[in-house]
Design a protein around this motif. Sequence first.
Motif, mmCIF file in Angstrom:
data_model
loop_
_atom_site.group_PDB
_atom_site.id
_atom_site.type_symbol
_atom_site.label_atom_id
_atom_site.label_comp_id
_atom_site.label_asym_id
_atom_site.label_seq_id
_atom_site.Cartn_x
_atom_site.Cartn_y
_atom_site.Cartn_z
ATOM 1 N N LEU A 17 0.892 -1.227 -0.182
ATOM 2 C CA LEU A 17 -0.082 0.069 0.070
ATOM 3 C C LEU A 17 0.699 1.216 0.037
ATOM 4 O O LEU A 17 0.568 2.253 -0.858
ATOM 5 N N SER A 18 2.010 1.238 0.638
ATOM 6 C CA SER A 18 2.884 2.439 1.022
ATOM 7 C C SER A 18 3.417 2.604 -0.395
ATOM 8 O O SER A 18 3.600 3.997 -0.925
ATOM 9 N N LYS A 19 3.871 1.878 -1.349
ATOM 10 C CA LYS A 19 4.417 2.074 -2.468
ATOM 11 C C LYS A 19 3.452 2.485 -3.501
ATOM 12 O O LYS A 19 3.663 3.261 -4.476
ATOM 13 N N VAL A 20 2.160 1.967 -3.515
ATOM 14 C CA VAL A 20 0.890 2.185 -4.377
ATOM 15 C C VAL A 20 0.758 3.556 -4.315
ATOM 16 O O VAL A 20 0.556 4.700 -4.979
ATOM 17 N N LEU A 21 0.474 4.128 -2.761
ATOM 18 C CA LEU A 21 0.292 5.588 -2.600
ATOM 19 C C LEU A 21 1.369 6.457 -2.902
ATOM 20 O O LEU A 21 1.243 7.661 -3.484
ATOM 21 N N HIS A 22 2.747 5.976 -2.730
ATOM 22 C CA HIS A 22 3.886 6.755 -3.235
ATOM 23 C C HIS A 22 3.735 7.293 -4.602
ATOM 24 O O HIS A 22 3.710 8.318 -5.168
ATOM 25 N N ALA A 23 3.355 6.007 -5.320
ATOM 26 C CA ALA A 23 3.519 6.300 -6.665
ATOM 27 C C ALA A 23 2.323 7.001 -7.144
ATOM 28 O O ALA A 23 2.562 7.808 -8.288
ATOM 29 N N LEU A 24 1.368 6.889 -6.582
ATOM 30 C CA LEU A 24 0.122 8.013 -7.268
ATOM 31 C C LEU A 24 0.070 9.346 -6.489
ATOM 32 O O LEU A 24 -0.638 10.213 -6.931
ATOM 33 N N SER A 25 1.107 9.700 -5.748
ATOM 34 C CA SER A 25 1.257 10.939 -4.914
ATOM 35 C C SER A 25 1.804 12.038 -6.020
ATOM 36 O O SER A 25 1.538 13.196 -5.827
ATOM 37 N N ASP A 26 2.325 11.537 -6.990
ATOM 38 C CA ASP A 26 3.081 12.522 -8.012
ATOM 39 C C ASP A 26 1.826 12.824 -9.171
ATOM 40 O O ASP A 26 1.258 11.886 -9.692
ATOM 41 N N PRO A 27 1.952 14.209 -9.346
ATOM 42 C CA PRO A 27 0.583 14.636 -10.591
ATOM 43 C C PRO A 27 0.954 13.930 -12.048
ATOM 44 O O PRO A 27 0.065 13.510 -12.391
ATOM 45 N N VAL A 28 2.178 14.077 -12.100
ATOM 46 C CA VAL A 28 2.522 13.472 -13.521
ATOM 47 C C VAL A 28 2.139 12.081 -13.634
ATOM 48 O O VAL A 28 1.338 11.299 -14.476
ATOM 49 N N GLY A 67 3.422 -1.555 -8.524
ATOM 50 C CA GLY A 67 2.368 -2.671 -8.861
ATOM 51 C C GLY A 67 1.221 -2.038 -9.606
ATOM 52 O O GLY A 67 0.164 -2.527 -9.672
ATOM 53 N N VAL A 68 1.174 -0.706 -9.731
ATOM 54 C CA VAL A 68 0.111 -0.094 -10.072
ATOM 55 C C VAL A 68 -0.177 -0.250 -11.793
ATOM 56 O O VAL A 68 -1.299 -0.440 -12.291
ATOM 57 N N VAL A 69 0.916 -0.460 -12.551
ATOM 58 C CA VAL A 69 0.701 -0.908 -13.753
ATOM 59 C C VAL A 69 1.443 -2.016 -14.196
ATOM 60 O O VAL A 69 2.436 -2.339 -13.540
ATOM 61 N N GLU A 86 -5.490 -7.078 -9.765
ATOM 62 C CA GLU A 86 -4.551 -7.313 -8.568
ATOM 63 C C GLU A 86 -4.888 -6.389 -7.413
ATOM 64 O O GLU A 86 -4.736 -6.795 -6.402
ATOM 65 N N LEU A 87 -4.857 -5.005 -7.829
ATOM 66 C CA LEU A 87 -4.954 -3.952 -6.780
ATOM 67 C C LEU A 87 -6.383 -4.202 -6.083
ATOM 68 O O LEU A 87 -6.585 -4.332 -4.979
ATOM 69 N N GLU A 88 -7.332 -4.664 -6.742
ATOM 70 C CA GLU A 88 -8.726 -4.640 -6.240
ATOM 71 C C GLU A 88 -8.755 -5.919 -5.227
ATOM 72 O O GLU A 88 -9.301 -5.699 -4.165
ATOM 73 N N LEU A 95 -7.956 1.740 -6.002
ATOM 74 C CA LEU A 95 -7.766 2.048 -7.278
ATOM 75 C C LEU A 95 -9.220 2.845 -7.834
ATOM 76 O O LEU A 95 -8.900 3.945 -8.423
ATOM 77 N N LYS A 96 -10.195 2.431 -7.700
ATOM 78 C CA LYS A 96 -11.497 2.908 -8.230
ATOM 79 C C LYS A 96 -11.615 4.388 -7.559
ATOM 80 O O LYS A 96 -12.201 5.341 -8.060
ATOM 81 N N SER A 97 -11.521 4.220 -6.300
ATOM 82 C CA SER A 97 -11.645 5.731 -5.542
ATOM 83 C C SER A 97 -10.656 6.763 -6.008
ATOM 84 O O SER A 97 -10.979 7.951 -6.077
ATOM 85 N N ILE A 98 -9.236 6.396 -6.319
ATOM 86 C CA ILE A 98 -8.257 7.345 -6.515
ATOM 87 C C ILE A 98 -8.837 7.651 -8.220
ATOM 88 O O ILE A 98 -8.678 8.873 -8.288
ATOM 89 N N ILE A 99 -9.015 6.839 -8.922
ATOM 90 C CA ILE A 99 -9.390 7.220 -10.251
ATOM 91 C C ILE A 99 -10.772 8.153 -10.271
ATOM 92 O O ILE A 99 -10.767 9.099 -11.054
ATOM 93 N N ALA A 100 -11.586 7.930 -9.766
ATOM 94 C CA ALA A 100 -12.756 8.797 -9.355
ATOM 95 C C ALA A 100 -12.546 10.065 -8.871
ATOM 96 O O ALA A 100 -12.766 11.279 -9.413
ATOM 97 N N ALA A 101 -11.613 10.146 -7.906
ATOM 98 C CA ALA A 101 -10.933 11.322 -7.226
ATOM 99 C C ALA A 101 -10.317 12.267 -8.305
ATOM 100 O O ALA A 101 -10.627 13.324 -8.331
ATOM 101 N N GLY A 102 -9.562 11.290 -8.854
ATOM 102 C CA GLY A 102 -8.522 12.160 -10.165
ATOM 103 C C GLY A 102 -9.224 12.453 -11.209
ATOM 104 O O GLY A 102 -8.859 13.705 -11.793
ATOM 105 N N SER A 103 -10.350 12.099 -11.577
ATOM 106 C CA SER A 103 -11.277 12.415 -12.708
ATOM 107 C C SER A 103 -12.017 13.577 -12.643
ATOM 108 O O SER A 103 -12.802 14.192 -13.447
ATOM 109 N N ARG A 104 -11.881 14.261 -11.238
ATOM 110 C CA ARG A 104 -13.026 15.203 -11.294
ATOM 111 C C ARG A 104 -12.441 16.687 -11.453
ATOM 112 O O ARG A 104 -11.134 16.700 -11.466
#
Length: 104
Positions: A17-28, A67-69, A86-88, A95-104
Amino acid sequence: MTKCTDILQPLPNEISLSKVLHALSDPVRMEIVLKIAKAGQVACGAFDIPMPKSTLSHHFKVLRESGVVTSRREGNELMNSLRSEELEERFPGLLKSIIAAGSR
């Protein structure tokens, strides 16, 4: 870690979880994930992000090693897709929550 041709990627039980969240913390990287989520799978070269290729490659590496992609070779291209199943299984709803939040 397992090798997908010559690409290191974690096994599903190695995704943390910590690596996934770290990877997703960058805007790019978040922009990359949102584009892949929308398209299903995307070649590395298909991203129109104004930065050097080496920097973009670094972002893909972080996403892959967290492990995100997952990436696979298709000719000269690396095709990328989200490891949604795998993430689900590992982190239900994350992942669904992060994608939903990022799509707003």
